[in-house]
Design an enzyme around this catalytic site. Structure first.
Site, PDB file in Angstrom:
ATOM      1  N   TRP A 325       6.964 -11.930   5.077  1.00 54.15           N
ATOM      2  CA  TRP A 325       5.731 -11.550   4.383  1.00 54.15           C
ATOM      3  C   TRP A 325       6.043 -10.811   3.087  1.00 54.15           C
ATOM      4  CZ3 TRP A 325       3.835  -6.781   2.871  1.00 54.15           C
ATOM      5  CH2 TRP A 325       2.495  -6.725   2.499  1.00 54.15           C
ATOM      6  N   HIS A 326       7.134 -10.049   3.078  1.00 54.47           N
ATOM      7  CA  HIS A 326       7.476  -9.258   1.903  1.00 54.47           C
ATOM      8  C   HIS A 326       8.008 -10.110   0.763  1.00 54.47           C
ATOM      9  CE1 HIS A 326       7.163  -5.847   4.707  1.00 54.47           C
ATOM     10  NE2 HIS A 326       7.023  -5.110   3.638  1.00 54.47           N
ATOM     11  N   GLY A 327       8.542 -11.264   1.047  1.00 51.25           N
ATOM     12  CA  GLY A 327       9.040 -12.073  -0.051  1.00 51.25           C
ATOM     13  C   GLY A 327       9.825 -13.276   0.426  1.00 51.25           C
ATOM     14  N   PHE A 476       4.666  -8.132  -4.042  1.00 52.80           N
ATOM     15  CA  PHE A 476       4.523  -8.720  -2.717  1.00 52.80           C
ATOM     16  C   PHE A 476       3.095  -9.191  -2.456  1.00 52.80           C
ATOM     17  CE2 PHE A 476       8.010  -5.482  -1.689  1.00 52.80           C
ATOM     18  CZ  PHE A 476       8.989  -6.378  -2.060  1.00 52.80           C
TER      19      PHE A 476
END
Length: 476
Positions: A325-327, A476
């Protein structure tokens, strides 16, 4: 548009506040959500005008699906499925398409086949990770009959796009804000508390996070041949402090800004570096994200109700997706697996059940070090760089301090990094800005004057000089 910019502080925010309260004076709140929504879309369009349609289209889609869920008795799962496919489809394309194409191209090339070269990189819409999760929680809560859908489109659009939390959270649950969309009350006390919270967050960002960020950037940008043990530990510590003060500062500012317009958002951080276990850390760090994954993925997967092996699998899956989800980078996947692994170990060994006060100091030290090593993964450009950085941390080496690092180790940065370390590693319970501002007396008056007449002008001057960095979670 970013909070820590002069155009926001000197133009956008005064215009928004003025328009909002003029409407309140003349029309008695009849159009206040429309005013706030228009300024929220203007806020988004300033930095990403080409993606406003994406935000609007996805908002309309989930608004209509929410209404359909209320009316439908037999096809509710279909409507949830359609919403999920639309939301995950958008975030997959915009956030992960470049990563997937790069990986597939490298696999094809490794097999000796010429890969197509005409792929045009996809730009990432700002805030898509945050507003996508907000809309998904809305639809799922309606499906579970834990919330009723909004009938007014303006209210739903404001829930999705309200500018204080639009681009970097916290992730707002619909059930936490549903009543406030219609019945909130703006008061002078709430406005005052919001203004002080915003100033506090801005000060944390400009004074502390940016100072630590200069040191962290200088170290992490060194090539491995110039990195030694002392520099590696310095860089890891600086980034550990930077990411907390940077992101918690954004949350402070978002909570404060929302309060200016009568909204109360939940806290997103609770002294995470005072954690005595990884489980405790995730109860304190980015609370809106960790509870989202808990409620909408971990528990539906079975949580810890289906045996030890299934619990460990669920944790690894959830934190792999949390990392992703962060990248779109293998370093984020590895960071998620890293945390999932230690959370699983704590469950298997029973360490998470130890009383909070038992061996508090050594446990805090161990967790802080583990989290710090995890942030090295998070910050590094690739897995090889992360491994090399961590190897330098644990295998002693001593080189002359690189000039780029020496240049940022001036008195100001050292002072604010020391203040950051003392604030995070000191007593497990310290008064927060909320505690101070809610207490009448000379301390509140003194802190208010410092924030308004010293810190705020200094921050504005720094921003005018171009000395403030973008928020880490902005990407993000």
């Amino acid at each position: 548009m970013l909070f820590a910019t002069t155009i926001f502080l000197l133009f956008f925010l005064p215009a928004t506040i003025g328009s909002y309260y003029i409407e309140k004076s003349f029309f008695g709140n009849r159009f206040r959500n429309i005013v706030l929504l228009l300024f929220s879309y203007l806020f988004y369009a300033y930095g990403a005008a080409e993606f406003v349609f994406i935000l609007f289209f996805s908002t309309v889609s989930d608004y209509l699906i929410g209404l359909a869920l209320r009316e439908s008795k037999y096809h509710r799962k279909w409507w949830v499925g359609i919403s999920t496919i639309l939301n995950l489809g958008l975030i997959t394309y915009f956030k992960y398409a470049n990563f997937l194409v790069t990986e597939i191209t490298s696999w094809i090339a490794a097999m000796g086949v010429d890969a197509p070269q005409d792929w045009v990189a996809v730009a990432l819409p700002i805030g898509i990770s945050f507003f996508t999760f907000q809309k998904m929680s809305y639809i799922i809560d309606i499906y579970r009959r834990q919330a009723e859908p909004i009938t007014r489109f303006v209210d739903f659009a404001l829930y999705v796009a309200m500018f204080p939390q639009l681009i970097a959270g916290p992730i707002v649950r619909f059930k936490d804000i549903a009543v406030q969309l219609e019945l909130r009350a703006e008061t002078w006390e709430r406005f005052y508390l919001g203004a002080m919270r915003f100033c506090w967050g801005l000060s944390k960002k400009v004074f502390i996070a940016d100072a630590c960020g200069q040191i962290a950037d200088a170290v992490f940008e060194l090539n491995m041949g110039a990195l030694d043990t002392k520099s590696a530990w310095l860089g890891a510590a600086a980034y550990t402090l930077q990411i907390y003060f940077d992101f918690s500062a954004y949350s402070d500012m978002a909570i404060g800004l929302a309060r200016l317009f009568g909204f109360e958002l939940r806290e997103n951080f609770n002294r995470p570096y005072a954690a005595v276990s990884m489980t405790d850390f995730w109860r304190r760090w980015h609370i809106s994200l960790s509870t989202w994954f808990r409620d909408y993925l971990y528990i539906p997967l079975g949580g810890n109700r289906k045996g030890t092996a299934r619990t460990a699998f669920n944790l690894l899956l959830v934190f792999t997706l949390c990392g992703l989800w962060h990248g779109a980078n293998w370093t984020f996947v590895a960071w998620g697996l890293y945390h999932g692994f230690f959370l699983g170990i704590e469950r298997l060994t029973g360490l998470r059940k130890l009383p909070q006060h038992r061996w508090m100091v050594p446990r805090r030290a161990v967790i802080f070090l583990l989290v710090m090593f995890g942030w090295v993964l998070f910050r590094s450009e690739n897995i090889a760089s992360a491994i090399g950085f961590m190897q330098t941390m644990v295998v002693p080496s001593d080189l002359a301090l690189a000039f780029d690092v020496y240049e940022v180790l001036h008195h100001r940065n050292i002072l604010f990094m020391a203040i950051a370390a003392a604030g995070t590693l000191g007593a497990s319970r310290l008064p927060t800005i909320e505690d101070i501002m809610r207490c009448e007396g000379p301390l509140r008056a003194f802190v208010s004057m410092v924030l308004l007449f010293i810190m705020l002008p200094y921050c504005a001057g720094t921003m005018m000089a171009g000395g403030s960095h973008p928020f880490i979670y902005f990407r993000f």
